[in-house]
Design an enzyme around this catalytic site. Structure first.
Site, PDB file in Angstrom:
ATOM      1  N   LYS A  60      14.831  16.413  -3.027  1.00 50.06           N
ATOM      2  CA  LYS A  60      15.999  16.795  -3.727  1.00 50.06           C
ATOM      3  C   LYS A  60      17.036  16.199  -2.438  1.00 50.06           C
ATOM      4  CE  LYS A  60      17.926  20.936  -3.804  1.00 50.06           C
ATOM      5  NZ  LYS A  60      19.405  20.851  -3.412  1.00 50.06           N
ATOM      6  N   ASN A  61      16.856  17.023  -1.597  1.00 49.91           N
ATOM      7  CA  ASN A  61      18.412  16.650  -0.427  1.00 49.91           C
ATOM      8  C   ASN A  61      17.996  15.675  -0.345  1.00 49.91           C
ATOM      9  OD1 ASN A  61      18.580  19.366  -1.188  1.00 49.91           O
ATOM     10  ND2 ASN A  61      18.410  20.320   0.313  1.00 49.91           N
ATOM     11  N   CYS A  74      29.546  30.377  -2.140  1.00 53.87           N
ATOM     12  CA  CYS A  74      28.415  30.090  -3.191  1.00 53.87           C
ATOM     13  C   CYS A  74      27.741  31.390  -2.941  1.00 53.87           C
ATOM     14  CB  CYS A  74      27.815  28.281  -2.933  1.00 53.87           C
ATOM     15  SG  CYS A  74      26.311  27.803  -2.145  1.00 53.87           S
ATOM     16  N   ARG A 109      30.836  28.496   2.564  1.00 54.48           N
ATOM     17  CA  ARG A 109      30.211  26.995   2.801  1.00 54.48           C
ATOM     18  C   ARG A 109      31.694  25.473   2.712  1.00 54.48           C
ATOM     19  NH1 ARG A 109      25.386  25.659  -0.599  1.00 54.48           N
ATOM     20  NH2 ARG A 109      25.144  24.522   0.899  1.00 54.48           N
ATOM     21  N   ASP A 146      15.776  26.921   4.107  1.00 58.54           N
ATOM     22  CA  ASP A 146      16.134  26.789   2.655  1.00 58.54           C
ATOM     23  C   ASP A 146      13.963  27.307   2.330  1.00 58.54           C
ATOM     24  OD1 ASP A 146      17.526  25.595   1.913  1.00 58.54           O
ATOM     25  OD2 ASP A 146      17.111  23.546   2.390  1.00 58.54           O
ATOM     26  N   ARG A 177      17.190  23.529 -11.263  1.00 57.83           N
ATOM     27  CA  ARG A 177      17.998  22.744  -9.860  1.00 57.83           C
ATOM     28  C   ARG A 177      17.640  21.811  -9.266  1.00 57.83           C
ATOM     29  NH1 ARG A 177      21.511  26.071  -6.482  1.00 57.83           N
ATOM     30  NH2 ARG A 177      21.778  23.644  -5.176  1.00 57.83           N
TER      31      ARG A 177
HETATM   32  N1  EPU Z   1      29.613  24.360   8.638  1.00 56.08           N
HETATM   33  C1  EPU Z   1      30.499  24.879   8.741  1.00 56.08           C
HETATM   34  N2  EPU Z   1      31.826  23.481   8.784  1.00 56.08           N
HETATM   35  C2  EPU Z   1      30.460  21.671   7.950  1.00 56.08           C
HETATM   36  C3  EPU Z   1      29.725  22.395   7.390  1.00 56.08           C
HETATM   37  C4  EPU Z   1      29.102  23.155   8.035  1.00 56.08           C
HETATM   38  O1  EPU Z   1      30.652  25.581   9.394  1.00 56.08           O
HETATM   39  O2  EPU Z   1      31.985  21.587   7.465  1.00 56.08           O
HETATM   40  C5  EPU Z   1      28.284  25.509   8.903  1.00 56.08           C
HETATM   41  C6  EPU Z   1      27.383  25.955   7.366  1.00 56.08           C
HETATM   42  O3  EPU Z   1      28.028  27.190   6.640  1.00 56.08           O
HETATM   43  C7  EPU Z   1      26.263  26.509   7.233  1.00 56.08           C
HETATM   44  C8  EPU Z   1      25.721  25.589   9.142  1.00 56.08           C
HETATM   45  O4  EPU Z   1      27.008  24.898   9.050  1.00 56.08           O
HETATM   46  O5  EPU Z   1      26.269  28.186   8.066  1.00 56.08           O
HETATM   47  C9  EPU Z   1      24.141  24.460   8.612  1.00 56.08           C
HETATM   48  O6  EPU Z   1      25.085  23.697   7.080  1.00 56.08           O
HETATM   49  P1  EPU Z   1      24.741  22.213   6.277  1.00 56.08           P
HETATM   50  O7  EPU Z   1      26.507  21.401   6.641  1.00 56.08           O
HETATM   51  O8  EPU Z   1      23.568  21.820   6.944  1.00 56.08           O
HETATM   52  O9  EPU Z   1      24.379  22.434   4.790  1.00 56.08           O
HETATM   53  P2  EPU Z   1      24.202  21.585   3.614  1.00 56.08           P
HETATM   54  O10 EPU Z   1      24.235  20.719   4.775  1.00 56.08           O
HETATM   55  O11 EPU Z   1      26.228  22.292   2.947  1.00 56.08           O
HETATM   56  C10 EPU Z   1      22.369  20.998   3.383  1.00 56.08           C
HETATM   57  C11 EPU Z   1      21.481  21.410   1.918  1.00 56.08           C
HETATM   58  C12 EPU Z   1      20.811  22.735   2.090  1.00 56.08           C
HETATM   59  C13 EPU Z   1      20.370  23.832   3.312  1.00 56.08           C
HETATM   60  C14 EPU Z   1      21.610  22.890   4.674  1.00 56.08           C
HETATM   61  C15 EPU Z   1      20.469  23.687   5.651  1.00 56.08           C
HETATM   62  C16 EPU Z   1      21.431  19.559   0.327  1.00 56.08           C
HETATM   63  C17 EPU Z   1      22.489  19.706  -0.248  1.00 56.08           C
HETATM   64  N3  EPU Z   1      21.539  21.283   0.905  1.00 56.08           N
HETATM   65  O12 EPU Z   1      23.514  21.504   2.518  1.00 56.08           O
HETATM   66  O13 EPU Z   1      19.633  23.192   1.124  1.00 56.08           O
HETATM   67  O14 EPU Z   1      20.310  25.093   3.183  1.00 56.08           O
HETATM   68  O15 EPU Z   1      21.590  21.732   4.477  1.00 56.08           O
HETATM   69  O16 EPU Z   1      19.358  22.667   5.734  1.00 56.08           O
HETATM   70  O17 EPU Z   1      21.359  18.724   1.456  1.00 56.08           O
HETATM   71  C18 EPU Z   1      18.576  24.429  -0.946  1.00 56.08           C
HETATM   72  O18 EPU Z   1      17.764  23.100  -1.270  1.00 56.08           O
HETATM   73  O19 EPU Z   1      18.084  25.228  -0.944  1.00 56.08           O
HETATM   74  C19 EPU Z   1      20.246  23.907   0.180  1.00 56.08           C
HETATM   75  C20 EPU Z   1      21.350  25.379  -0.295  1.00 56.08           C
END
Ligand code: EPU
Length: 419
Positions: A22-23, A115, A120, A306, A398
């Site tokens: 998915k990701n 969320c 986020r 995850d 999802r």
């Molecule tokens: N963060 C910031 N600022 C930003 C972006 C992130 O502070 O601009 C923080 C977040 O709050 C968090 C950390 O950095 O504490 C890591 O977040 P990340 O940005 O890596 O998360 P994401 O890219 O939004 C993806 C996956 C998530 C998974 C996370 C961490 C997708 C679509 N989503 O989210 O997947 O938990 O990386 O590995 O790729 C899931 O599949 O259930 C899911 C939530």
């Protein structure tokens, strides 16, 4: 709303095949916006999140065809505005910002809300766009990014919780069409980032270093169409490995990349299970006594956030005291209250869960709150005495392709009740 009913205590055996990730699929589908030419993506899982992403691509002007797992997208002429009603259903919609900015030099996308797994923010995504020369405005709930041209830059994307996965994806997708060279320091190393970089390179991008903390992206004038197979979903694979551990006589997970789930197989091995990897299969089976664990979630290659909820379910019935610390999303513990309703003993101390293993969990009506929390409740239901009724199953849909059917194939007594 559909529910899932699980009659617990039936041991699992046999094998299942893991679906495409998915990701990986979400940013790779978004990346098809970077070219006017057709792109073909195989092994896109049939999930509500991939469906939402295709709706966004269609809204932006893409021609989309889907036949089982193969999706073709031709984005000949596109718009650069994705309004609230199109993007609100999925936070990952934010990953259209990078490709729209790269191709159109402007993008307006409704701002994602918080969320259930916590705040986020997307400050790091925006910092990356600004470094490439874009102006960023937040107006009326929308983020607007625009630039007369994008120029390569040195960008550090490491935040206080470590690197950002979608932030790295977004900056990479904008930088591939920037003038000059971009260096991203503190990049996410997740396999899904590598998969996106592989796809972009097939489209004609010049990205080096994917899978390390430092990406070097040499901008090109334009990208062309490409064909790509999505990597196996390591979190789905991990979830089935935990299912095998919690309630298995011995099961085999096929079409997995063992390297990508090493943190999970190491944890299960330390917990006392027997793991065997051969080619693209991994088997998990009981191996006598089990032991409690101390786990910390970390960016890849560490133990993935995850998989934290699913491990909470397993450790709830593992003798002794286990401790999990959630370092990525410190509030990601919505499953704990529901697991407690099934008889689990878990105390939360900030980002740390202290789990006292119990002999039995008991079936109960429980409510899914987010994708991985829902998976944890299903896993607990497989082990519990009696019937567990998981409501709000749309969270599972999802991110898990046919979870109930795959568990049935392994011998679980599980049914979906339409509602
Ligand atoms: N963060 C910031 N600022 C930003 C972006 C992130 O502070 O601009 C923080 C977040 O709050 C968090 C950390 O950095 O504490 C890591 O977040 P990340 O940005 O890596 O998360 P994401 O890219 O939004 C993806 C996956 C998530 C998974 C996370 C961490 C997708 C679509 N989503 O989210 O997947 O938990 O990386 O590995 O790729 C899931 O599949 O259930 C899911 C939530």
């Amino acid at each position: 709303m559909d529910k899932i009913l699980i009659h617990g205590g039936h041991p699992l055996s046999g094998s299942i095949k893991v679906s495409g990730s998915k990701n990986s699929s979400l940013p790779i589908l978004a990346a098809t916006l970077l070219t006017r030419e057709p792109c073909i993506v195989h092994r896109v899982p049939d999930l509500s999140d991939t469906h939402y992403m295709l709706q966004i691509l269609i809204h932006l002007g893409g021609q989309v065809e889907r036949a089982s797992g193969t999706v073709s997208v031709t984005a000949e002429k596109i718009e650069s505005i994705a309004p609230y009603d199109v993007v609100r259903k999925m936070r990952a919609s934010v990953c259209v910002l990078g490709p729209l900015l790269g191709r159109c030099k402007e993008a307006t996308v409704s701002m994602p809300g918080g969320c259930v797994i916590g705040d986020r923010p997307i400050d790091l995504h925006l910092k990356g766009f600004e470094a490439l020369g874009a102006a960023v405005r937040v107006e009326g709930g929308n983020i607007k990014v625009f630039a007369p041209k994008l120029c390569g830059a040195v960008i550090n994307l490491r935040g206080k919780f470590g690197p950002t996965v979608l932030g790295t994806d977004n900056v990479m997708m904008a930088a591939v069409l920037a003038e000059g060279t971009t260096v991203v320091e503190g990049a996410a190393q997740e396999p899904e980032v590598v998969d996106l970089a592989d796809f972009l390179n097939k489209m004609g991008a010049k990205i080096e270093g994917a899978g390390t903390r430092r990406l070097i992206i040499e901008g090109v004038k334009e990208l062309h169409g490409a064909e790509h197979d999505i990597i196996p979903d390591r979190i789905e694979a991990g979830t089935f490995l935990v299912a095998g551990a919690i309630c298995g006589k011995g099961i085999t997970i096929k079409r997995v990349t063992p390297e990508h789930v090493k943190a999970v197989t190491n944890a299960l091995g330390n917990c006392g299970f027997r793991l065997e990897a051969t080619g693209d299969s991994i088997s998990v089976s009981p191996n006598g006594e089990t032991k409690p664990l101390e786990l910390v979630t970390e960016p890849y290659p560490g133990f993935p956030t995850d998989m934290q909820a699913q491990m909470c379910a397993l450790l709830s019935t593992t003798d002794g005291i286990s401790v999990i610390t959630e370092n990525i999303f410190p509030q990601r513990y919505m499953h704990v209250a529901e697991l407690k309703r099934m008889g689990a003993h878990v105390d939360l101390e900030g980002p740390t869960a202290v789990i006292q293993g119990v002999d039995h969990l008991f079936g109960a009506p429980v409510m899914a709150s987010d994708l991985r929390a829902s998976a944890a409740l299903v896993l607990a239901g497989l082990k519990a005495d009696g019937v567990t009724e998981v409501s709000r199953v749309y969270h599972i849909d999802r991110g898990y392709e046919h979870l109930d059917e795959k568990l049935s194939e392994l011998g679980a007594h599980i049914e979906r009740v339409k509602g």
